[in-house]
Design a protein around this motif. Sequence first.
Motif, PDB file in Angstrom:
ATOM      1  N   GLY A 170       7.658  -2.692   4.973  1.00  0.00           N
ATOM      2  CA  GLY A 170       6.573  -1.876   5.475  1.00  0.00           C
ATOM      3  C   GLY A 170       5.232  -2.322   4.904  1.00  0.00           C
ATOM      4  N   PRO A 171       4.172  -1.579   5.185  1.00  0.00           N
ATOM      5  CA  PRO A 171       2.841  -1.931   4.675  1.00  0.00           C
ATOM      6  C   PRO A 171       2.837  -2.042   3.146  1.00  0.00           C
ATOM      7  CG  PRO A 171       2.677  -0.208   6.336  1.00  0.00           C
ATOM      8  CD  PRO A 171       4.133  -0.371   6.050  1.00  0.00           C
ATOM      9  N   THR A 172       2.218  -3.090   2.640  1.00  0.00           N
ATOM     10  CA  THR A 172       2.217  -3.311   1.193  1.00  0.00           C
ATOM     11  C   THR A 172       1.502  -2.186   0.453  1.00  0.00           C
ATOM     12  OG1 THR A 172       0.251  -4.706   1.470  1.00  0.00           O
ATOM     13  CG2 THR A 172       2.388  -5.811   1.361  1.00  0.00           C
ATOM     14  N   ARG A 173       0.554  -1.508   1.101  1.00  0.00           N
ATOM     15  CA  ARG A 173      -0.172  -0.432   0.413  1.00  0.00           C
ATOM     16  C   ARG A 173       0.726   0.761   0.106  1.00  0.00           C
ATOM     17  NH1 ARG A 173      -2.868   3.439   4.252  1.00  0.00           N
ATOM     18  NH2 ARG A 173      -2.235   2.914   6.367  1.00  0.00           N
ATOM     19  N   PHE A 174       1.890   0.829   0.764  1.00  0.00           N
ATOM     20  CA  PHE A 174       2.808   1.931   0.490  1.00  0.00           C
ATOM     21  C   PHE A 174       3.891   1.561  -0.520  1.00  0.00           C
ATOM     22  CE2 PHE A 174       1.958   3.528   5.081  1.00  0.00           C
ATOM     23  CZ  PHE A 174       0.804   4.183   4.651  1.00  0.00           C
ATOM     24  N   TRP A 175       3.932   0.283  -0.960  1.00  0.00           N
ATOM     25  CA  TRP A 175       4.982  -0.139  -1.885  1.00  0.00           C
ATOM     26  C   TRP A 175       4.633   0.333  -3.296  1.00  0.00           C
ATOM     27  CZ3 TRP A 175       9.791  -1.552  -1.419  1.00  0.00           C
ATOM     28  CH2 TRP A 175      10.454  -2.143  -2.500  1.00  0.00           C
ATOM     29  N   PRO A 176       5.539   1.039  -3.979  1.00  0.00           N
ATOM     30  CA  PRO A 176       5.221   1.557  -5.322  1.00  0.00           C
ATOM     31  C   PRO A 176       4.955   0.428  -6.316  1.00  0.00           C
ATOM     32  CG  PRO A 176       7.182   2.621  -4.409  1.00  0.00           C
ATOM     33  CD  PRO A 176       6.864   1.454  -3.521  1.00  0.00           C
ATOM     34  N   GLY A 177       3.816   0.502  -6.998  1.00  0.00           N
ATOM     35  CA  GLY A 177       3.436  -0.544  -7.937  1.00  0.00           C
ATOM     36  C   GLY A 177       4.396  -0.699  -9.091  1.00  0.00           C
ATOM     37  N   ASP A 178       5.081   0.384  -9.489  1.00  0.00           N
ATOM     38  CA  ASP A 178       5.992   0.284 -10.626  1.00  0.00           C
ATOM     39  C   ASP A 178       7.279  -0.458 -10.284  1.00  0.00           C
ATOM     40  OD1 ASP A 178       7.072   2.197  -8.977  1.00  0.00           O
ATOM     41  OD2 ASP A 178       7.390   3.691 -10.545  1.00  0.00           O
ATOM     42  N   GLY A 196       7.145  -3.490  -8.966  1.00  0.00           N
ATOM     43  CA  GLY A 196       6.791  -4.901  -8.952  1.00  0.00           C
ATOM     44  C   GLY A 196       6.248  -5.327  -7.601  1.00  0.00           C
ATOM     45  N   GLU A 197       6.364  -6.627  -7.319  1.00  0.00           N
ATOM     46  CA  GLU A 197       5.845  -7.162  -6.058  1.00  0.00           C
ATOM     47  C   GLU A 197       6.617  -6.606  -4.865  1.00  0.00           C
ATOM     48  OE1 GLU A 197       3.223  -9.186  -5.647  1.00  0.00           O
ATOM     49  OE2 GLU A 197       2.840  -9.057  -7.807  1.00  0.00           O
ATOM     50  N   ALA A 198       5.894  -6.427  -3.757  1.00  0.00           N
ATOM     51  CA  ALA A 198       6.531  -5.952  -2.526  1.00  0.00           C
ATOM     52  C   ALA A 198       7.515  -7.000  -2.012  1.00  0.00           C
ATOM     53  CB  ALA A 198       5.467  -5.670  -1.474  1.00  0.00           C
TER      54      ALA A 198
END
Length: 369
Positions: A275-283, A285-287
């Motif tokens: 999905g959109p990278t802006r929704f990937w949780p930063g904790d 790691g990388e999307a």
Amino acid sequence: MKDISVTQGTVRYGIIGCGMMGQEHLRNIALLEEAQVAAIFEPDAEMRAAAQTQAPGAEIVETVEDLLARDDLDALVIVSPNHLHVPQLEMIANGRPLPILVEKPLFTAPEDAERIARFAESYPAPVWVAMEYRYMPPVAAFLEQAEAATGGIKMLTIREHRFPFLHKVGHWNRFNRYSGGTLVEKCCHFFDLMRLCLKSNPVRVMASAGQAVNHKDESYDGETPDIWDNAYVIVDFANGTRAMLELCMFAEGSRWQEELTATGPTGKIEAFVPGPTRFWPGDLGEAPVPQLVTSPRDPKGPRTELFPVEAALLEAGDHNGSTFYQHQRFLEVVRGQGGPEVTLQDGGWAVRIGLAAQQSAMEGRVVEL
């Protein structure tokens, strides 16, 4: 078709509608060489201000008529709410016809099909229906390699497990009468991919769908949203192939948002799209990086290919770079280099399948096409 292409110099765009998706178009046009947004029509004050930030050199006009009255535009992009697409196309046809990129779905109601047919018969310039999913890098590779990997596709499965509908101006995407319904608004992308993959037109549709989780506690002017959030759709095609869609819009915790699987007599091929990278949780790691997996029957052993997308393209939109790649090709059409890759006929079929699926689910029966 009349030749009104721009063979040299900067191509100047007029944009009709600059909500969330319209601003994605603005950001991607800005990445193109010799392309400029010259004029924008957007009636909502908040979205208009955001659009001015994205395209500070563009003039904001008060009406669609004002935009169409300009003689310095070379192409138009329609990104308005779904139910406005057909009347706006007709308005353009009655004014100054230009090459058009019109967002999906092309139309929202069965009675609109005849209006689109009349428009298509007389419109002198190219029209491209925006089916961004075709241009996601792993999906594009899937489309290119599927025949060889499968020995001829016999079955196609598409799964989308994603987030609920986002908030849009006026909440138009909460109601079937404005959006066409989830299986039109959201899923026309997948029905387009089905026809493209299977190289055939559909003959019957069977669907089960409903509103299980999302938007049930929302109210707009005293009305509760009627948009569906989950579905299974089976489509039979004239050449004997079949396809299935599985949609869940309360599964944003998934690693992959879209998964495509095609099988045939010699093997299987799969595309996995986050999905959109802006929704990937930063904790976490990388999307995830998009993947393509081919699995021959003999010799056995899946092979995985990664399809990383440039950071600038990920930042420019929510569709894994596909909006930019689509605009590159549309710009070539505006310059007279070929015709639209997604035609009015393609856009019409995608809506027809979606409407048939909506009808099938509501009436509990198979719908023949």
